[in-house]
Design a protein around this motif. Structure first.
Motif, PDB file in Angstrom:
ATOM      1  N   PRO A   3       0.716  -1.327   0.143  1.00 58.09           N
ATOM      2  CA  PRO A   3      -0.036   0.147   0.066  1.00 58.09           C
ATOM      3  C   PRO A   3       0.841   1.186   0.005  1.00 58.09           C
ATOM      4  CG  PRO A   3       0.011  -0.960   2.138  1.00 58.09           C
ATOM      5  CD  PRO A   3       0.668  -1.942   1.272  1.00 58.09           C
ATOM      6  N   GLY A   4       2.155   1.391   0.044  1.00 59.51           N
ATOM      7  CA  GLY A   4       3.015   2.281   0.071  1.00 59.51           C
ATOM      8  C   GLY A   4       3.095   3.137  -1.231  1.00 59.51           C
ATOM      9  N   LEU A   5       3.886   3.988  -1.295  1.00 56.21           N
ATOM     10  CA  LEU A   5       4.017   5.034  -2.457  1.00 56.21           C
ATOM     11  C   LEU A   5       5.046   4.292  -3.513  1.00 56.21           C
ATOM     12  CD1 LEU A   5       4.868   8.207  -0.630  1.00 56.21           C
ATOM     13  CD2 LEU A   5       2.727   7.646  -1.533  1.00 56.21           C
ATOM     14  N   GLY A   6       5.604   2.965  -3.160  1.00 57.13           N
ATOM     15  CA  GLY A   6       6.333   2.766  -4.209  1.00 57.13           C
ATOM     16  C   GLY A   6       7.795   3.052  -4.095  1.00 57.13           C
ATOM     17  N   LEU A   7       8.073   3.903  -3.023  1.00 55.63           N
ATOM     18  CA  LEU A   7       9.745   4.438  -2.790  1.00 55.63           C
ATOM     19  C   LEU A   7      10.281   3.701  -1.623  1.00 55.63           C
ATOM     20  CD1 LEU A   7       8.971   8.321  -3.118  1.00 55.63           C
ATOM     21  CD2 LEU A   7      10.019   6.704  -4.855  1.00 55.63           C
ATOM     22  N   SER A   8      11.360   3.241  -1.628  1.00 52.86           N
ATOM     23  CA  SER A   8      12.166   2.933  -0.525  1.00 52.86           C
ATOM     24  C   SER A   8      12.333   3.905   0.394  1.00 52.86           C
ATOM     25  CB  SER A   8      13.278   1.962  -0.919  1.00 52.86           C
ATOM     26  OG  SER A   8      14.179   2.780  -1.708  1.00 52.86           O
ATOM     27  N   PRO A   9      12.866   3.465   1.543  1.00 59.44           N
ATOM     28  CA  PRO A   9      13.375   4.428   2.793  1.00 59.44           C
ATOM     29  C   PRO A   9      14.638   5.246   2.187  1.00 59.44           C
ATOM     30  CG  PRO A   9      12.891   2.521   3.796  1.00 59.44           C
ATOM     31  CD  PRO A   9      12.670   2.415   2.165  1.00 59.44           C
ATOM     32  N   THR A  10      15.362   4.661   1.416  1.00 60.80           N
ATOM     33  CA  THR A  10      16.628   5.344   0.778  1.00 60.80           C
ATOM     34  C   THR A  10      16.339   6.540  -0.229  1.00 60.80           C
ATOM     35  OG1 THR A  10      17.648   3.238   1.120  1.00 60.80           O
ATOM     36  CG2 THR A  10      18.823   4.813  -0.432  1.00 60.80           C
ATOM     37  N   ILE A  12      13.615   7.824  -0.135  1.00 58.54           N
ATOM     38  CA  ILE A  12      12.766   9.154   0.263  1.00 58.54           C
ATOM     39  C   ILE A  12      13.966   9.917   1.088  1.00 58.54           C
ATOM     40  CG2 ILE A  12      11.361   9.658   2.190  1.00 58.54           C
ATOM     41  CD1 ILE A  12       9.773   7.346   1.511  1.00 58.54           C
ATOM     42  N   TYR A  13      15.044   9.633   1.601  1.00 61.49           N
ATOM     43  CA  TYR A  13      16.063  10.213   2.154  1.00 61.49           C
ATOM     44  C   TYR A  13      16.771  10.971   1.154  1.00 61.49           C
ATOM     45  CZ  TYR A  13      15.372   7.633   6.540  1.00 61.49           C
ATOM     46  OH  TYR A  13      14.998   6.964   7.712  1.00 61.49           O
ATOM     47  N   GLU A  14      17.092  10.437  -0.115  1.00 58.90           N
ATOM     48  CA  GLU A  14      17.624  11.098  -1.085  1.00 58.90           C
ATOM     49  C   GLU A  14      16.803  12.315  -1.600  1.00 58.90           C
ATOM     50  OE1 GLU A  14      18.359   8.417  -4.275  1.00 58.90           O
ATOM     51  OE2 GLU A  14      19.723   7.599  -3.272  1.00 58.90           O
ATOM     52  N   ALA A  19      15.572  18.157  -1.728  1.00 57.59           N
ATOM     53  CA  ALA A  19      14.697  19.312  -1.534  1.00 57.59           C
ATOM     54  C   ALA A  19      15.491  20.186  -0.380  1.00 57.59           C
ATOM     55  CB  ALA A  19      13.338  18.717  -0.862  1.00 57.59           C
ATOM     56  N   GLY A  20      16.004  19.670   0.639  1.00 52.97           N
ATOM     57  CA  GLY A  20      16.667  20.441   1.665  1.00 52.97           C
ATOM     58  C   GLY A  20      17.885  21.197   0.873  1.00 52.97           C
ATOM     59  N   GLY A  21      18.531  20.706  -0.003  1.00 49.80           N
ATOM     60  CA  GLY A  21      19.660  21.379  -0.457  1.00 49.80           C
ATOM     61  C   GLY A  21      18.913  22.551  -1.350  1.00 49.80           C
TER      62      GLY A  21
END
Length: 96
Positions: A3-10, A12-14, A19-21
């Protein structure tokens, strides 16, 4: 089924790092520009009133005007050399 977004936690961190940069660089740039504008504004206020902004400095128009040659001094006419006639010979008198 996941049911997730299809993104792995890695991933998401990237994305958070990118976005933060981008956000951090934008904020830092904004602060630098704001500081530079304030410094420039202070310099302008300290300088006081200058000449009117619409008045442009005068330029030499010699490039646009045709050059007028300087009047040349009239050349002095050279006097004709005097032709010296030899003196009459002594003792000989010529009479016709």
């Amino acid at each position: 089924m996941d049911p997730g977004l299809g993104l792995s936690p890695t991933e998401i961190y990237e994305l958070l790092g990118v976005a933060g940069g981008v956000l951090g660089t934008g904020v830092l740039g904004y602060l630098v520009v704001r500081r530079a504008r304030a410094a420039r504004r202070r310099l302008i206020e300290e300088a006081g009133e200058g000449r009117p902004a619409r008045e442009l400095p005068r330029r030499r128009t010699s490039a646009l005007e045709p050059e007028t040659p300087e009047p040349e001094a009239p050349e002095a006419e050279e006097p004709e050399p005097e032709v010296e006639t030899p003196p009459p010979a002594r003792g000989v008198a010529r009479e016709a």
